[in-house]
Design an enzyme around this catalytic site. Structure first.
Site, PDB file in Angstrom:
ATOM      1  N   TYR A  30       0.856  -1.189   0.000  1.00  0.00           N
ATOM      2  CA  TYR A  30       0.000   0.000   0.000  1.00  0.00           C
ATOM      3  C   TYR A  30       0.888   1.233   0.000  1.00  0.00           C
ATOM      4  CZ  TYR A  30      -3.093   3.715   1.520  1.00  0.00           C
ATOM      5  OH  TYR A  30      -3.787   4.896   1.584  1.00  0.00           O
ATOM      6  N   GLU A  88      -3.723   7.407  -3.961  1.00  0.00           N
ATOM      7  CA  GLU A  88      -3.527   6.112  -3.321  1.00  0.00           C
ATOM      8  C   GLU A  88      -3.263   5.025  -4.345  1.00  0.00           C
ATOM      9  OE1 GLU A  88      -6.144   4.702   0.211  1.00  0.00           O
ATOM     10  OE2 GLU A  88      -6.973   3.725  -1.563  1.00  0.00           O
TER      11      GLU A  88
END
Ligand code: GDP
Ligand code: MN
Length: 385
Positions: free
Chosen positions: A101, A189
């Site tokens: 991530y 993101e």
């Protein structure tokens, strides 16, 4: 404003972040054709402005063009958390060794952007934060200094990234930061940023939120807004330059000025509380409320089936009250509605404004000279309806 995955990834690519080169399809036939052109296995991915598509069945691997077509047929039209899928992204499939991530957002408490990284990528980051917060490495970014190399190294160390990938990782992290500031984003993101079997980093999912107040600087991003994905009244409000938020009460409020709109909502809530009555919306029609603006606002309020009464609370300042009254009269003349209306009109030229309103004999309209009385009348109108 949120961008779709394919839009976010294309934006990322402009900042040097590697992405799979896929294309968007709107029909199963198109999906098949794109899969054929890509050659080899592909992933068929629902393009909706919500997360967790994988879990909902909106991300599927296809080994053949037939499979790509049938997956697209299954995914197009799917309802994912209230979002109907109208497009699918067909990306070349990747061989995933690890999912990471990497994201940047604003940390309001720290008053700074924060870059976050986790070796537990792929799944919902909020969930990781809940069950294993120590698995997320955070570095706050000084907006004047920007992202520093030592911070990128701290992230890479924190997730135990193999050293051969550090250089690539650094390019991606810096690219993401440039993308974040260069887009006036509130979120950039990559989840997951994968390590492929070939030992490359690749952004296979992307998400961007842009600060609406910065959009005027990015016409290229503003034009990518997917209005089909947002409630229609909000689209119409934005196009008319109105601030509109739908609430769950029954009194449609039309007010000029955000502060006055808040006060109006408070008053209707207070007087309506005992009867479960409250504002149906927040609506700021802005300073220069002409007939056209009032009409646009009215159309939005009247389209809401929850609205049982309308409360207009207008303070004539720079815009004179008589001007506003003319706007209100003209707008109501165009809408033949029996719905009760309470008007409070004060400020510059208010006598003239009130006189015009009275002479117009708008059906079911009453006036009030204070906000308190206006709110009580609106609540009473809802009770009587
Ligand atoms: P999300 O569920 O909305 O976050 O959608 P993602 O794009 O993140 O996809 C969900 C999951 O599907 C990823 O975490 C991967 O595990 C998997 N996935 C996505 N693309 C590929 C791919 O190209 N190959 C493989 N094998 N899996 C993929
Ligand atoms: Mn994802």
């Amino acid at each position: 404003m949120n961008l779709h995955e394919y839009q976010s990834k294309r934006r990322f690519e402009e900042f040097g972040i590697p992405i799979p080169h896929g294309r968007v399809a709107e029909t199963p036939q198109e999906a098949r054709q794109i899969a054929g052109e890509i050659g080899g296995p592909v992933v068929v991915k629902a393009q909706v402005l919500t997360g967790g598509r994988g879990k909902a069945g909106g991300v599927k691997l296809a080994r053949t063009v037939e499979e790509a077509e049938s997956h697209a047929a299954a995914i197009l039209g799917m309802d994912i958390k209230g979002h109907i899928v109208r497009q699918v992204l067909i990306d070349p499939a990747s061989n995933i060794n690890q999912e990471i991530y990497l994201g940047i957002t604003n940390d309001r408490a720290a008053r700074k952007p924060v870059i976050m990284c986790s070796a537990e990528g792929g799944m919902d980051i909020e969930e990781v934060n809940r069950v294993k917060p120590e698995a997320i490495i955070r570095e706050h970014i000084d907006p004047l200094l920007g992202l520093r190399d030592y911070q990128v190294n701290a992230l890479a160390t924190g997730i135990e990234l193999p050293y051969e990938l550090w250089r690539q990782f650094s390019r991606i992290a810096h690219g993401l930061w440039q993308c974040y500031t260069g887009s006036d984003a509130t979120l950039c993101e990559i989840n997951p940023l994968i390590i492929t079997a070939e030992g490359e980093l690749l952004a296979v999912d992307g998400k961007m939120s842009i600060d609406d107040n910065g959009l005027f600087r990015h016409p290229d991003l503003a034009s990518q807004r997917d209005t089909s994905a947002e409630p229609e009244p909000e689209t119409r409000a934005r196009e008319a330059d109105l601030s509109y938020v739908k609430l769950d009460g029954q009194i449609g409020c039309m007010v000029n000025g955000a502060g006055l709109a808040m006060a109006t909502m408070d008053m209707t809530s207070i007087y309506g509380e005992a009867d479960g009555i409250g504002p149906a919306n927040f609506l700021d029609i802005g300073g220069g409320a002409d007939a056209e603006t009032v009409a646009a606002a009215l159309r939005i309020i009247l389209a809401d089936p929850d609205v049982k009464a309308i409360l207009l609370n207008i303070f004539g300042g720079i815009t004179r009250a008589d001007e506003v009254a003319r706007g209100v009269i003209q707008a109501f003349a165009d809408f033949d509605t029996e719905i009760p209306k309470v008007v409070r009109l004060v400020g510059t030229n208010e006598e003239e404004g009130r006189r015009l309103l009275e002479e117009a004999h708008i059906p079911n309209m009453t006036t009030a000279s204070t906000l308190s009385v206006a709110a009580q009348k609106a609540v009473a109108a809802v009770k009587g309806a």
